[in-house]
Scaffold this motif. Structure first.
Motif, short mmCIF file in Angstrom:
data_model
loop_
_atom_site.label_atom_id
_atom_site.label_comp_id
_atom_site.label_asym_id
_atom_site.label_seq_id
_atom_site.Cartn_x
_atom_site.Cartn_y
_atom_site.Cartn_z
N SER A 62 0.83 -1.21 0.00
CA SER A 62 0.00 0.00 0.00
C SER A 62 0.86 1.25 0.00
CB SER A 62 -0.93 0.00 1.22
OG SER A 62 -1.70 1.19 1.25
N HIS A 63 1.41 1.60 -1.15
CA HIS A 63 2.24 2.79 -1.30
C HIS A 63 1.99 3.46 -2.64
CE1 HIS A 63 4.87 2.84 2.21
NE2 HIS A 63 4.84 1.52 2.17
N SER A 64 2.22 4.76 -2.70
CA SER A 64 2.14 5.51 -3.95
C SER A 64 3.14 6.67 -3.90
CB SER A 64 0.73 6.06 -4.18
OG SER A 64 0.72 6.93 -5.30
N LEU A 65 4.26 6.49 -4.55
CA LEU A 65 5.28 7.53 -4.61
C LEU A 65 4.72 8.77 -5.30
CD1 LEU A 65 8.18 8.61 -4.31
CD2 LEU A 65 8.75 7.41 -6.44
N GLU A 66 4.05 8.59 -6.44
CA GLU A 66 3.50 9.73 -7.17
C GLU A 66 2.40 10.42 -6.37
OE1 GLU A 66 4.83 11.31 -9.71
OE2 GLU A 66 6.40 9.81 -9.51
N GLY A 67 1.59 9.65 -5.66
CA GLY A 67 0.56 10.24 -4.82
C GLY A 67 1.15 11.09 -3.71
N ALA A 68 2.22 10.61 -3.10
CA ALA A 68 2.90 11.37 -2.04
C ALA A 68 3.49 12.65 -2.60
CB ALA A 68 3.99 10.51 -1.40
N LYS A 69 4.06 12.57 -3.79
CA LYS A 69 4.63 13.76 -4.42
C LYS A 69 3.54 14.79 -4.71
CE LYS A 69 8.73 11.71 -6.47
NZ LYS A 69 9.62 11.72 -7.64
N GLU A 70 2.38 14.36 -5.14
CA GLU A 70 1.28 15.28 -5.43
C GLU A 70 0.82 15.99 -4.16
OE1 GLU A 70 -1.38 17.66 -7.26
OE2 GLU A 70 0.26 16.52 -8.15
N ILE A 71 0.73 15.26 -3.06
CA ILE A 71 0.36 15.88 -1.78
C ILE A 71 1.41 16.91 -1.38
CG2 ILE A 71 0.03 15.45 0.68
CD1 ILE A 71 -1.05 12.64 -0.13
N ALA A 72 2.68 16.55 -1.50
CA ALA A 72 3.77 17.47 -1.16
C ALA A 72 3.73 18.73 -2.03
CB ALA A 72 5.12 16.77 -1.29
N ARG A 73 3.48 18.54 -3.33
CA ARG A 73 3.40 19.70 -4.25
C ARG A 73 2.29 20.66 -3.83
NH1 ARG A 73 5.40 16.41 -8.30
NH2 ARG A 73 3.49 15.28 -8.69
N LYS A 74 1.13 20.10 -3.49
CA LYS A 74 0.00 20.94 -3.09
C LYS A 74 0.29 21.69 -1.80
CE LYS A 74 -4.18 19.15 -3.53
NZ LYS A 74 -5.28 18.16 -3.51
N MET A 75 0.93 21.02 -0.85
CA MET A 75 1.26 21.66 0.42
C MET A 75 2.29 22.77 0.20
SD MET A 75 0.57 21.46 3.70
CE MET A 75 1.24 21.63 5.37
N LEU A 76 3.32 22.50 -0.57
CA LEU A 76 4.35 23.50 -0.83
C LEU A 76 3.80 24.71 -1.59
CD1 LEU A 76 7.34 21.16 -1.69
CD2 LEU A 76 7.26 22.83 0.20
N ALA A 77 2.83 24.49 -2.46
CA ALA A 77 2.24 25.59 -3.22
C ALA A 77 1.54 26.61 -2.32
CB ALA A 77 1.25 25.04 -4.26
N LYS A 78 1.16 26.18 -1.12
CA LYS A 78 0.48 27.06 -0.18
C LYS A 78 1.33 27.36 1.05
CE LYS A 78 -4.12 26.17 -1.78
NZ LYS A 78 -5.51 26.15 -1.38
N LYS A 79 2.63 27.29 0.89
CA LYS A 79 3.57 27.50 2.00
C LYS A 79 3.34 28.82 2.71
CE LYS A 79 7.84 28.62 1.11
NZ LYS A 79 8.28 29.84 1.78
N ASP A 80 2.98 29.85 1.98
CA ASP A 80 2.75 31.16 2.59
C ASP A 80 1.55 31.18 3.53
OD1 ASP A 80 4.96 32.08 1.20
OD2 ASP A 80 3.78 32.99 -0.41
N GLU A 81 0.72 30.16 3.48
CA GLU A 81 -0.49 30.09 4.32
C GLU A 81 -0.32 29.21 5.56
OE1 GLU A 81 -3.85 28.97 1.88
OE2 GLU A 81 -3.11 30.18 0.20
N TRP A 82 0.82 28.59 5.71
CA TRP A 82 1.00 27.60 6.77
C TRP A 82 0.79 28.15 8.17
CZ3 TRP A 82 6.02 24.50 5.22
CH2 TRP A 82 5.75 23.75 4.07
N THR A 83 1.01 29.43 8.38
CA THR A 83 0.89 30.00 9.73
C THR A 83 -0.54 30.49 10.02
OG1 THR A 83 1.61 32.18 8.96
CG2 THR A 83 3.32 30.68 9.82
#
Length: 153
Positions: free
Chosen positions: A128-149
């Motif tokens: 039960s793993h998905s390298l590409e799925g994990a990368k997509e989640i990371a991309r979405k999170m990084l795209a909103k880095k300015d909102e993390w706080t």
């Protein structure tokens, strides 16, 4: 609402705005050590969630990669609701550094060529793993880095 023992059960999940990184609390041990627990919310509660294979791979990668930057990490663990992770560190109170390290860790996810410990010897559900799925989640999170706080809408 009755006060609950679990901090996140006292959080009004309808008022938060993901993604965010929130200090949940500080627990002091009998010898003065302090454990800082963070809510790293990737998905808007009750609106979206991470699929398990992608979440599982992201867990492996974050748990492995974050330790390249911080030696005070106790645990990186997924939330059962599949909307985020908890990060626990010991004797490290620098919130800004946590944000910087999280950014570096997620960038490492984007460049990873495989999921660490993705095999039957080192993982309890290696299928039960998905390298590409994990990368997509990371991309979405990084795209909103300015909102993390910003935790609340």
């Amino acid at each position: 609402m009755q006060k609950m023992n679990v901090e996140s059960f006292n959080l009004d999940h309808t008022k938060v705005k993901a993604p965010y990184v929130r200090l949940v609390g500080i627990t002091e041990g009998v010898h003065g050590d302090k454990v800082y627990k963070y809510d790293i919310r990737f998905c808007q509660p009750n609106k979206e969630h991470m699929e398990m294979p992608a979440l599982h791979s992201l867990e492996h990668m974050m748990a492995e990669f974050i330790r390249n930057y911080l030696d005070c990490v106790l645990d990186v663990g997924p939330m059962g609701c599949q909307t985020g992770f908890y990060l626990s560190v010991i004797n490290h109170s620098d919130y800004d550094e946590i944000l910087q390290v999280l950014e570096k860790t997620l960038k490492d996810v984007l460049t990873a060529e495989e999921v660490p410990a993705c095999n039957e010897v080192q993982c309890g559900w290696a299928a039960s793993h998905s390298l590409e799925g994990a990368k997509e989640i990371a991309r979405k999170m990084l795209a909103k880095k300015d909102e993390w706080t910003e935790v609340f809408a």
